[in-house]
Design an enzyme around this catalytic site. Structure first.
Site, PDB file in Angstrom:
ATOM      1  N   GLY A  12       0.831  -1.208   0.000  1.00 24.07           N
ATOM      2  CA  GLY A  12       0.000   0.000   0.000  1.00 24.07           C
ATOM      3  C   GLY A  12       0.860   1.250   0.000  1.00 24.07           C
ATOM      4  CB  ALA A  13       1.843   3.561  -2.357  1.00 26.74           C
ATOM      5  N   GLY A  14      -0.579   4.485   0.292  1.00 27.46           N
ATOM      6  CA  GLY A  14      -1.320   5.640   0.798  1.00 27.46           C
ATOM      7  C   GLY A  14      -0.462   6.321   1.852  1.00 27.46           C
ATOM      8  N   GLY A  15      -1.122   7.106   2.701  1.00 27.49           N
ATOM      9  CA  GLY A  15      -0.370   7.829   3.728  1.00 27.49           C
ATOM     10  C   GLY A  15       0.373   6.896   4.656  1.00 27.49           C
ATOM     11  CB  ALA A  16      -0.661   3.924   6.605  1.00 23.48           C
ATOM     12  CG  ASP A 226      -7.878  -5.657  -1.983  1.00 25.23           C
ATOM     13  OD1 ASP A 226      -9.101  -5.499  -1.910  1.00 25.23           O
ATOM     14  OD2 ASP A 226      -7.219  -5.369  -3.004  1.00 25.23           O
ATOM     15  CG  HIS A 247     -18.367  12.305   7.027  1.00 23.20           C
ATOM     16  ND1 HIS A 247     -19.116  13.450   6.936  1.00 23.20           N
ATOM     17  CD2 HIS A 247     -17.107  12.695   7.326  1.00 23.20           C
ATOM     18  CE1 HIS A 247     -18.335  14.498   7.163  1.00 23.20           C
ATOM     19  NE2 HIS A 247     -17.106  14.064   7.402  1.00 23.20           N
ATOM     20  CG  LEU A 257     -16.637  13.641   3.061  1.00 21.10           C
ATOM     21  CD1 LEU A 257     -17.605  12.855   3.909  1.00 21.10           C
ATOM     22  CD2 LEU A 257     -15.228  13.452   3.543  1.00 21.10           C
ATOM     23  NE  ARG A 291     -16.204  12.823  10.786  1.00 24.17           N
ATOM     24  CZ  ARG A 291     -15.074  12.686  10.131  1.00 24.17           C
ATOM     25  NH1 ARG A 291     -14.575  11.480   9.911  1.00 24.17           N
ATOM     26  NH2 ARG A 291     -14.441  13.741   9.692  1.00 24.17           N
ATOM     27  CG  HIS A 358     -15.940   8.888   6.175  1.00 27.16           C
ATOM     28  ND1 HIS A 358     -15.534   9.386   4.966  1.00 27.16           N
ATOM     29  CD2 HIS A 358     -15.123   9.446   7.107  1.00 27.16           C
ATOM     30  CE1 HIS A 358     -14.524  10.226   5.155  1.00 27.16           C
ATOM     31  NE2 HIS A 358     -14.246  10.263   6.437  1.00 27.16           N
ATOM     32  CD  GLU A 388     -10.437   3.565   6.301  1.00 27.69           C
ATOM     33  OE1 GLU A 388      -9.941   4.561   5.725  1.00 27.69           O
ATOM     34  OE2 GLU A 388     -11.632   3.245   6.194  1.00 27.69           O
ATOM     35  NE  ARG A 399     -11.404   8.112  10.873  1.00 30.54           N
ATOM     36  CZ  ARG A 399     -11.469   9.277  10.200  1.00 30.54           C
ATOM     37  NH1 ARG A 399     -10.941  10.378  10.702  1.00 30.54           N
ATOM     38  NH2 ARG A 399     -12.060   9.330   9.026  1.00 30.54           N
ATOM     39  CB  SER A 404      -8.161   8.761   9.687  1.00 24.34           C
ATOM     40  OG  SER A 404      -7.560   7.823   8.823  1.00 24.34           O
TER      41      SER A 404
HETATM   42  C1  FAD Z   1     -13.274  11.524   0.961  1.00 23.69           C
HETATM   43  C2  FAD Z   1     -12.500  11.288   2.213  1.00 23.69           C
HETATM   44  C3  FAD Z   1     -12.100  12.359   3.011  1.00 23.69           C
HETATM   45  C4  FAD Z   1     -11.367  12.148   4.172  1.00 23.69           C
HETATM   46  N1  FAD Z   1     -10.966  13.226   4.925  1.00 23.69           N
HETATM   47  C5  FAD Z   1     -10.222  13.013   6.046  1.00 23.69           C
HETATM   48  C6  FAD Z   1      -9.708  14.113   6.806  1.00 23.69           C
HETATM   49  O1  FAD Z   1      -9.883  15.284   6.468  1.00 23.69           O
HETATM   50  N2  FAD Z   1      -8.994  13.850   7.922  1.00 23.69           N
HETATM   51  C7  FAD Z   1      -8.750  12.573   8.349  1.00 23.69           C
HETATM   52  O2  FAD Z   1      -8.086  12.385   9.362  1.00 23.69           O
HETATM   53  N3  FAD Z   1      -9.200  11.513   7.623  1.00 23.69           N
HETATM   54  C8  FAD Z   1      -9.916  11.708   6.492  1.00 23.69           C
HETATM   55  N4  FAD Z   1     -10.353  10.620   5.768  1.00 23.69           N
HETATM   56  C9  FAD Z   1      -9.925   9.276   6.158  1.00 23.69           C
HETATM   57  C10 FAD Z   1      -8.485   9.052   5.730  1.00 23.69           C
HETATM   58  O3  FAD Z   1      -8.210   9.778   4.567  1.00 23.69           O
HETATM   59  C11 FAD Z   1      -8.179   7.583   5.453  1.00 23.69           C
HETATM   60  O4  FAD Z   1      -8.652   6.786   6.497  1.00 23.69           O
HETATM   61  C12 FAD Z   1      -6.676   7.387   5.338  1.00 23.69           C
HETATM   62  O5  FAD Z   1      -6.134   8.304   4.409  1.00 23.69           O
HETATM   63  C13 FAD Z   1      -6.326   5.972   4.940  1.00 23.69           C
HETATM   64  O6  FAD Z   1      -4.957   5.906   4.643  1.00 23.69           O
HETATM   65  P1  FAD Z   1      -4.248   4.514   4.352  1.00 23.69           P
HETATM   66  O7  FAD Z   1      -2.830   4.838   4.078  1.00 23.69           O
HETATM   67  O8  FAD Z   1      -4.560   3.581   5.459  1.00 23.69           O
HETATM   68  O9  FAD Z   1      -4.989   3.955   3.054  1.00 23.69           O
HETATM   69  P2  FAD Z   1      -5.166   4.550   1.561  1.00 23.69           P
HETATM   70  O10 FAD Z   1      -4.751   5.952   1.440  1.00 23.69           O
HETATM   71  O11 FAD Z   1      -6.540   4.188   1.162  1.00 23.69           O
HETATM   72  O12 FAD Z   1      -4.135   3.703   0.727  1.00 23.69           O
HETATM   73  C14 FAD Z   1      -4.297   2.325   0.504  1.00 23.69           C
HETATM   74  C15 FAD Z   1      -3.171   1.842  -0.372  1.00 23.69           C
HETATM   75  O13 FAD Z   1      -3.200   0.429  -0.411  1.00 23.69           O
HETATM   76  C16 FAD Z   1      -3.057  -0.013  -1.728  1.00 23.69           C
HETATM   77  N5  FAD Z   1      -3.706  -1.328  -1.834  1.00 23.69           N
HETATM   78  C17 FAD Z   1      -4.948  -1.679  -1.454  1.00 23.69           C
HETATM   79  N6  FAD Z   1      -5.169  -2.972  -1.712  1.00 23.69           N
HETATM   80  C18 FAD Z   1      -4.036  -3.456  -2.248  1.00 23.69           C
HETATM   81  C19 FAD Z   1      -3.635  -4.725  -2.725  1.00 23.69           C
HETATM   82  N7  FAD Z   1      -4.437  -5.778  -2.706  1.00 23.69           N
HETATM   83  N8  FAD Z   1      -2.386  -4.844  -3.239  1.00 23.69           N
HETATM   84  C20 FAD Z   1      -1.538  -3.778  -3.297  1.00 23.69           C
HETATM   85  N9  FAD Z   1      -1.876  -2.568  -2.853  1.00 23.69           N
HETATM   86  C21 FAD Z   1      -3.103  -2.408  -2.332  1.00 23.69           C
HETATM   87  C22 FAD Z   1      -3.647   1.062  -2.590  1.00 23.69           C
HETATM   88  O14 FAD Z   1      -3.062   1.037  -3.875  1.00 23.69           O
HETATM   89  C23 FAD Z   1      -3.253   2.321  -1.822  1.00 23.69           C
HETATM   90  O15 FAD Z   1      -1.975   2.743  -2.219  1.00 23.69           O
HETATM   91  C24 FAD Z   1     -11.072  10.824   4.578  1.00 23.69           C
HETATM   92  C25 FAD Z   1     -11.462   9.757   3.790  1.00 23.69           C
HETATM   93  C26 FAD Z   1     -12.192   9.976   2.633  1.00 23.69           C
HETATM   94  C27 FAD Z   1     -12.638   8.776   1.853  1.00 23.69           C
END
Ligand code: FAD
Length: 591
Positions: A12-16, A226, A247, A257, A291, A358, A388, A399, A404
């Site tokens: 995963g290449a989100g924030g975490a 996943d 939300h 949202l 919320r 949400h 997440e 939450r 988050s």
């Molecule tokens: C519209 C919206 C607004 C939000 N606003 C806020 C806010 O203002 N403040 C706040 O605190 N929180 C907010 N949140 C919540 C917060 O953004 C998320 O909970 C958080 O960013 C999740 O980060 P993450 O790194 O865990 O996952 P994500 O950012 O969802 O990243 C998941 C990563 O996993 C990868 N992945 C998934 N499955 C697989 C797989 N099978 N194989 C390989 N890679 C995979 C994806 O490619 C992606 O890179 C918001 C959420 C949404 C939906």
């Protein structure tokens, strides 16, 4: 099949994932596997802010933040984890600032802060300005900043690689106990259809949420659970899966949202009589209550006939008393959403809103180091989870907004450091003889299926029943209905076929695989919701409307177990895990 070898693999290449990668990449050979291009991860959609008790604009401290988090989560929060998060929040924001994140500033040049739901001064006395932000695109800025810093530290990315399996082997050192160690992951490359096995000393799951089980959702198409599904199929538990956050302010009928930042900047919820109804439900902090409370209040207004519109099925978010210049400076994106998707001009007209799915409070259980738990006490050496997908649990049963983006930074960083340090001191675990067999079989079944069922139809039916029956208000019979529907859909899933049989960019195939995860997770959520016979945070049972601390002040741990049956579903077993208390006794939750 190709085999790669890394000290640390991050899924995963989100924030975490990227926050972990920045740390891990400086300490050990690290690869990030992601099904999306990193900057398309859902973190980039986050709008409103990331909180930390910086006290830049008014008095605040991390202890108040901890208290708010614990109370906001309806006391199901593990308090040691909440303390870590609130304390480390300050450095987490400053780290991002040093990496170059362009936060909004006060006239004196400090990071500006705004109000958000449930964040209060001195244990609930009034709302406090705790959320750091970059207009209403905070997540976008975080994701871009983290990506740039990963590039700077030479982190290797494998983009459009879908991880489909986790390799866990018996730990020789723990002979006979059944304890597992991590050997790596198996992934599918979208561009070629090839299987890649990644052998790794440590693996960090950072694969995000599961919001696509619902139809009305703020979540992106790819949030299909996943990571949770993979861990669960490999026998690891999932924690607190009944707790889903709705939300309050999704665009009515669409679920897109509108950030709570709108209410943080002064917007007000009104019913068909023009009444600011939150004054009745949360007299002290009103529209800035947590919320779960706001979402239920809105749903209740609609039920009691005070909804708006031709079908009386939404309420209104009123920004018309705010200066247009203020709206443009602080909320440019979300007001544009209202114009684009509903044709409403927020300067002059209130915006139709209704709760939207949400956030998943539950997930893969970890301790405060980010180590994944195989049961209440045993860690899986080398396996970590953050964001997440994980459940630390800092959010308990609900939450707070902005916690988050904080969680992913604090626990992403911890996971990155700990996974790398573990890898530096550990040996590779030998791969099993045919590491990809399970994944190949999984894909073959889908690819060669000749049934008449269509993936998109099953997914739509799943989302419909979840929307109808696993909502803000739940009862035994509504949850049972969802569960019966899910069982029927699982049966139909066995008879799917995909049209694209090819190797390259076969999204048809992968959507079918993702649907398998969605169905598994929907089942786990509904069984867990049936099981918990009380109301707490995001889980509200009309047949058990009170919080029941005597019987239910505990986390749910759900396992896949072929020998067990729960709530009429074969193959599922429940256990519970004690909530960790440090200093806050459960109190009545009034705002
Ligand atoms: C519209 C919206 C607004 C939000 N606003 C806020 C806010 O203002 N403040 C706040 O605190 N929180 C907010 N949140 C919540 C917060 O953004 C998320 O909970 C958080 O960013 C999740 O980060 P993450 O790194 O865990 O996952 P994500 O950012 O969802 O990243 C998941 C990563 O996993 C990868 N992945 C998934 N499955 C697989 C797989 N099978 N194989 C390989 N890679 C995979 C994806 O490619 C992606 O890179 C918001 C959420 C949404 C939906």
């Amino acid at each position: 099949m190709q085999v790669h070898k890394y000290d640390v693999v991050i899924v995963g290449a989100g924030g975490a994932g990227m926050r972990a990668a920045i740390e891990s990449g400086q300490r050990a050979r690290t690869a990030v596997l992601t099904k999306l291009y990193p900057t398309r991860s859902h973190t980039g959609a986050a709008q409103g802010g990331m909180c930390a008790a910086l006290a830049n604009v008014e008095e605040d401290n991390w202890e108040w933040h901890t208290f708010d988090t614990v109370k906001g989560g309806d006391y199901l929060v593990d308090q040691d984890a909440a303390e870590v998060m609130a304390k480390e929040a300050i450095d987490a924001v400053l780290d991002l600032e040093k990496m170059g994140l362009p936060f909004n500033r006060t006239p004196e040049g400090r990071i500006d802060q705004r109000r958000f739901g449930g964040h209060t001064r001195d244990h609930g006395k009034s709302p406090v300005r705790r959320a750091c932000y970059a207009a209403d695109r905070t997540g976008h800025m975080i994701l871009q900043t983290l990506y740039q810093n990963c590039v700077k530290h030479n982190v290797e990315f494998y983009n459009e690689f879908y991880v489909l399996d986790l390799l866990l082997l018996d730990d020789d050192a723990a002979e006979g106990t059944g304890q597992k160690r991590v050997a790596g992951v198996v992934s599918y490359e979208l561009a070629t259809g090839e299987i890649h096995v990644f052998q790794a000393k440590s693996v960090v799951f950072a694969s995000g949420g599961v919001g696509k089980v619902f139809k009305t959702t703020s979540n992106a198409h790819t949030l299909t659970g996943d990571g949770m599904g993979i861990a669960f199929r490999r026998g690891l538990p999932l924690e607190d899966m009944e707790f889903i956050q709705f939300h309050p302010t999704g665009l009515a009928g669409l679920g897109i949202l509108l950030s709570e930042a709108a209410r943080g900047e002064g917007a007000i919820l009104r019913n068909s009589e023009g009444e600011r109804f939150m004054e009745r439900y949360a007299p002290t902090i009103k529209d800035l209550a947590p919320r779960d409370i706001v979402a239920r209040s809105m749903a209740n207004e609609v039920r009691e006939g005070r909804g708006c519109g031709p079908n009386k099925d939404y309420v209104l978010l009123d920004l018309t008393h705010l200066e247009p210049a203020h709206i443009d400076a602080k909320l440019p994106d979300i007001t544009e959403f209202a114009r684009t998707y509903l044709g409403v001009e927020p300067y002059t007209e209130p915006v139709p809103v209704f709760p939207t799915c949400h956030y998943a409070m539950g997930g893969i259980p970890t301790n405060i180091k980010g180590e994944v738990l195989a049961d209440n006490d045993t860690v899986v050496p080398g396996l970590y989870a953050a964001g997440e997908v994980a459940c630390v649990s800092v959010h308990g049963s609900n939450r707070l907004g902005t916690n988050s983006l904080l969680d992913i930074n604090v626990f992403g960083k911890r996971c990155g450091i700990n996974a790398a340090e573990y890898a530096v001191g550990a040996d590779f675990v030998e791969l099993p003889e045919n590491p990809a067999t399970y994944t190949e079989d999984l894909l073959d079944v889908v690819r060669t299926g000749t049934g008449t069922e269509r993936v998109a139809k099953i997914r739509a039916d799943l989302q419909d029943t979840m929307d109808a029956n696993m909502q803000v208000f739940r009862t035994e019979s509504s949850i049972r209905q969802a569960l019966d529907d899910i069982e029927a859909l699982r049966e139909r899933y066995r008879a799917i076929s995909v049209q694209d049989k090819g190797k390259r960019f076969n999204l048809d195939l992968l959507e079918a695989v993702e649907l398998g995860f969605l169905l598994d997770m929907a089942e786990v959520m509904t069984v867990s919701a049936l099981h918990r016979k009380e109301s707490r945070g995001g889980h509200y049972r009309e047949d058990y409307p009170d919080r029941d601390d005597t019987n239910w002040m505990k986390h749910t741990m759900v396992y896949r177990d072929p020998d067990s049956e729960m709530e009429g579903v074969k193959g599922i077993r429940f256990d519970t895990k004690p909530v960790i208390f440090t200093r806050y006794e459960p109190m009545e939750r009034k705002y």
